[in-house]
Motif scaffolding. Structure first.
Motif, short mmCIF file in Angstrom:
data_model
loop_
_atom_site.label_atom_id
_atom_site.label_comp_id
_atom_site.label_asym_id
_atom_site.label_seq_id
_atom_site.Cartn_x
_atom_site.Cartn_y
_atom_site.Cartn_z
N TYR A 138 0.83 -1.21 0.00
CA TYR A 138 0.00 0.00 0.00
C TYR A 138 0.86 1.26 0.00
O TYR A 138 0.54 2.23 -0.70
CB TYR A 138 -0.96 0.01 1.19
N ALA A 139 1.94 1.27 0.76
CA ALA A 139 2.83 2.44 0.78
C ALA A 139 3.43 2.68 -0.61
O ALA A 139 3.48 3.83 -1.08
CB ALA A 139 3.93 2.25 1.81
N LEU A 140 3.86 1.61 -1.27
CA LEU A 140 4.42 1.76 -2.61
C LEU A 140 3.37 2.23 -3.62
O LEU A 140 3.68 3.04 -4.50
CB LEU A 140 5.05 0.45 -3.08
N LEU A 141 2.16 1.74 -3.50
CA LEU A 141 1.09 2.19 -4.40
C LEU A 141 0.81 3.68 -4.22
O LEU A 141 0.67 4.42 -5.20
CB LEU A 141 -0.19 1.38 -4.17
N ASP A 193 -9.93 11.77 -11.52
CA ASP A 193 -9.24 10.47 -11.55
C ASP A 193 -8.29 10.33 -10.38
O ASP A 193 -8.16 9.25 -9.81
CB ASP A 193 -8.54 10.23 -12.89
N ASP A 194 -7.63 11.42 -9.96
CA ASP A 194 -6.75 11.37 -8.80
C ASP A 194 -7.53 11.05 -7.53
O ASP A 194 -7.13 10.21 -6.73
CB ASP A 194 -6.01 12.70 -8.61
N VAL A 195 -8.65 11.72 -7.35
CA VAL A 195 -9.49 11.49 -6.18
C VAL A 195 -10.05 10.07 -6.19
O VAL A 195 -10.09 9.40 -5.16
CB VAL A 195 -10.63 12.54 -6.11
N ALA A 227 1.61 9.00 -6.47
CA ALA A 227 1.91 10.41 -6.26
C ALA A 227 3.16 10.84 -7.03
O ALA A 227 3.24 11.98 -7.51
CB ALA A 227 2.10 10.69 -4.77
N ALA A 228 4.12 9.94 -7.16
CA ALA A 228 5.40 10.29 -7.80
C ALA A 228 5.36 10.22 -9.32
O ALA A 228 6.09 10.96 -9.99
CB ALA A 228 6.50 9.38 -7.27
N ILE A 229 4.54 9.34 -9.85
CA ILE A 229 4.50 9.18 -11.31
C ILE A 229 3.69 10.33 -11.91
O ILE A 229 2.55 10.55 -11.52
CB ILE A 229 3.91 7.81 -11.70
N PRO A 230 4.28 11.06 -12.84
CA PRO A 230 3.59 12.23 -13.38
C PRO A 230 2.47 11.92 -14.38
O PRO A 230 1.76 12.80 -14.81
CB PRO A 230 4.71 13.00 -14.08
#
Length: 92
Positions: A38-41, A64-66, A46-49
């Motif tokens: 879950y932490a990696l997801l 889509d982010d929400v 968040a890190a992938i643009p």
């Protein structure tokens, strides 16, 4: 439709998510591998643009982010032990 309404209700409880995330990640009742996934997801998304819908399309780009954030939090809440669910009143 029922699932959609459930996710909207979950969104309005977002303020409960921050302490829940902290407790989820430090809980000894949850396997390390589960916490790591879950932490990696969360960090990865968040890190992938790249987004499913680009953010420059104002409302649609944010949706889509929400949606993905809600989905991840919902999955975390379902996999959490009952003690965390009760402590944070996730499913009332």
């Amino acid at each position: 439709m029922k699932i959609f309404l459930k996710r909207i209700r979950f969104l309005f409880k977002f303020h409960k998510s921050i302490p829940f995330l902290k407790d989820f990640l430090i809980s000894k009742e949850i396997k390390f591998v589960t916490k790591l996934i879950y932490a990696l997801l969360i960090i990865g998304y968040a890190a992938i643009p790249f987004d499913i819908i680009p953010d420059f399309l104002f409302i649609f780009g944010i949706v889509d982010d929400v949606t993905i954030a809600i989905f991840l939090l919902e999955r975390m809440a379902k996999s959490a032990p009952q003690s965390l669910k009760e402590k944070h009143e996730l499913f009332d």
